[in-house]
Design a protein around this motif. Structure first.
Motif, PDB file in Angstrom:
ATOM      1  N   ASN A 106      38.357 -14.628  25.655  1.00  0.00           N
ATOM      2  CA  ASN A 106      37.361 -13.624  25.541  1.00  0.00           C
ATOM      3  C   ASN A 106      37.491 -12.508  26.101  1.00  0.00           C
ATOM      4  N   ALA A 107      38.378 -12.478  27.155  1.00  0.00           N
ATOM      5  CA  ALA A 107      38.386 -11.298  27.980  1.00  0.00           C
ATOM      6  C   ALA A 107      38.926 -10.192  27.141  1.00  0.00           C
ATOM      7  N   PRO A 108      38.502  -8.912  27.595  1.00  0.00           N
ATOM      8  CA  PRO A 108      38.871  -7.754  26.783  1.00  0.00           C
ATOM      9  C   PRO A 108      40.371  -7.750  26.981  1.00  0.00           C
ATOM     10  N   LEU A 109      40.929  -6.910  26.076  1.00  0.00           N
ATOM     11  CA  LEU A 109      41.906  -6.404  25.854  1.00  0.00           C
ATOM     12  C   LEU A 109      42.187  -5.158  26.152  1.00  0.00           C
ATOM     13  N   PRO A 110      43.517  -4.678  26.466  1.00  0.00           N
ATOM     14  CA  PRO A 110      43.639  -3.052  26.769  1.00  0.00           C
ATOM     15  C   PRO A 110      44.014  -2.476  25.500  1.00  0.00           C
ATOM     16  N   PRO A 111      43.785  -1.219  25.180  1.00  0.00           N
ATOM     17  CA  PRO A 111      43.969  -0.480  23.956  1.00  0.00           C
ATOM     18  C   PRO A 111      45.428  -0.677  23.611  1.00  0.00           C
ATOM     19  N   SER A 112      45.560  -0.566  22.412  1.00  0.00           N
ATOM     20  CA  SER A 112      47.078  -0.908  21.876  1.00  0.00           C
ATOM     21  C   SER A 112      47.271  -0.175  20.536  1.00  0.00           C
ATOM     22  N   ALA A 113      47.921   0.965  20.464  1.00  0.00           N
ATOM     23  CA  ALA A 113      48.428   1.345  19.395  1.00  0.00           C
ATOM     24  C   ALA A 113      48.989   0.485  18.180  1.00  0.00           C
ATOM     25  N   ALA A 114      49.944  -0.348  18.934  1.00  0.00           N
ATOM     26  CA  ALA A 114      50.668  -1.292  18.082  1.00  0.00           C
ATOM     27  C   ALA A 114      49.650  -2.478  17.669  1.00  0.00           C
ATOM     28  N   ARG A 115      48.668  -2.995  18.146  1.00  0.00           N
ATOM     29  CA  ARG A 115      47.885  -3.738  17.737  1.00  0.00           C
ATOM     30  C   ARG A 115      47.203  -3.079  16.576  1.00  0.00           C
ATOM     31  N   LYS A 116      46.631  -1.895  16.668  1.00  0.00           N
ATOM     32  CA  LYS A 116      45.754  -1.302  15.802  1.00  0.00           C
ATOM     33  C   LYS A 116      46.672  -0.783  14.194  1.00  0.00           C
ATOM     34  N   THR A 117      47.818  -0.663  14.443  1.00  0.00           N
ATOM     35  CA  THR A 117      49.026  -0.447  13.512  1.00  0.00           C
ATOM     36  C   THR A 117      49.160  -1.634  12.683  1.00  0.00           C
ATOM     37  N   VAL A 118      49.574  -2.924  13.413  1.00  0.00           N
ATOM     38  CA  VAL A 118      49.792  -4.123  12.519  1.00  0.00           C
ATOM     39  C   VAL A 118      48.473  -4.376  11.985  1.00  0.00           C
TER      40      VAL A 118
END
Length: 252
Positions: free
Chosen positions: A175-187
């Protein structure tokens, strides 16, 4: 005499959304001859969306629904229509043009609500969660539809996010917050596009399976990378706390 203000405009907007959902279902029923399974699923979706969203607004004591949430609510209405068509596809295949059109508009609007929230300064945790849940449910519905042709393995795409949420109840460090990621958003964004391509039946079966496999592989990589990052963070945090405790002066 003190005059009490009622009803609340925020709650009215969720009710209007449910009403629009019912009108769209009626139009779908006329256009496609939707059967009982589609109608029942669409009605359950409309009621569940209204109930969950109304409860969330009440708990957060929101005074304004906001333009971005209106866009997301519009997407949710389209997702409800797509869900009804997929449920009805057990009886007969839905009109492909109608199915693809509704899904495509829902996917296109996915990039609109975030921009509206940023430009109007109305970003909220509730809005972000609402957007995420609508996205996740649309991917689940599309994976169910595509799995009817390619096999149950496609359900891994739609079920992965829900499996992650379930795992987080067992292992709270997820549940810990994840850092922003362009790759995650793209996927995340390409999942719906690839599944829609597969559902459109535009490609030969082997090519369709290849497209879905690429989507699944990208999703496994994205989730796997995040899980590893969260696990490493969960190892670091206890060590950091121990270091702070050792450095604290002993009270004399």
């Amino acid at each position: 005499m003190i005059r009490r203000t009622s009803p609340r405009p925020v709650q009215q907007e969720t009710a209007v959304g449910a009403g629009v959902q019912l009108v769209l279902l009626a139009l779908l029923g006329t256009a496609s001859g939707m059967g009982p399974a589609g109608w029942l699923t669409g009605l359950v979706f409309a009621f569940a969306t209204w109930a969950v969203l109304s409860r969330a607004l009440h708990r957060t004591r929101s005074h304004s629904f906001g333009p971005a949430n209106r866009v997301t609510l519009g997407r949710a209405i389209l997702v409800g229509a797509v869900t009804a068509l997929v449920a009805d596809s057990v009886r007969s295949a839905p009109p492909l043009t109608l199915f693809v059109g509704l899904t495509a508009v829902a996917l296109i609007l996915d990039g609109v609500d975030g921009q509206v929230a940023r430009r109007t300064g109305t970003s909220t945790p509730l809005g972000a969660r609402f957007d995420m849940e609508v996205d996740a449910f649309l991917i689940l519905v599309l994976s169910v539809y595509v799995s009817m042709a390619l096999g149950a393995w496609v359900l891994l795409i739609g079920g992965m996010r829900y499996a992650f949420v379930a795992a987080a109840r067992v292992w709270p460090w997820l549940n810990a917050p994840l850092p922003p990621s362009a790759a995650r958003k793209t996927v995340a964004a390409v999942q719906g596009v690839f599944l829609l391509v597969a559902a459109s039946d535009l490609l030969p079966r082997p090519a369709t399976a290849g497209v879905v496999l690429v989507a699944l592989g990208a999703l496994v990589w994205s989730f796997g990378r995040d899980v590893v990052w969260l696990w490493r963070g969960s190892r670091v945090r206890p060590a950091a706390r121990e270091d702070r405790e050792l450095l604290e002066p002993v009270a004399g």
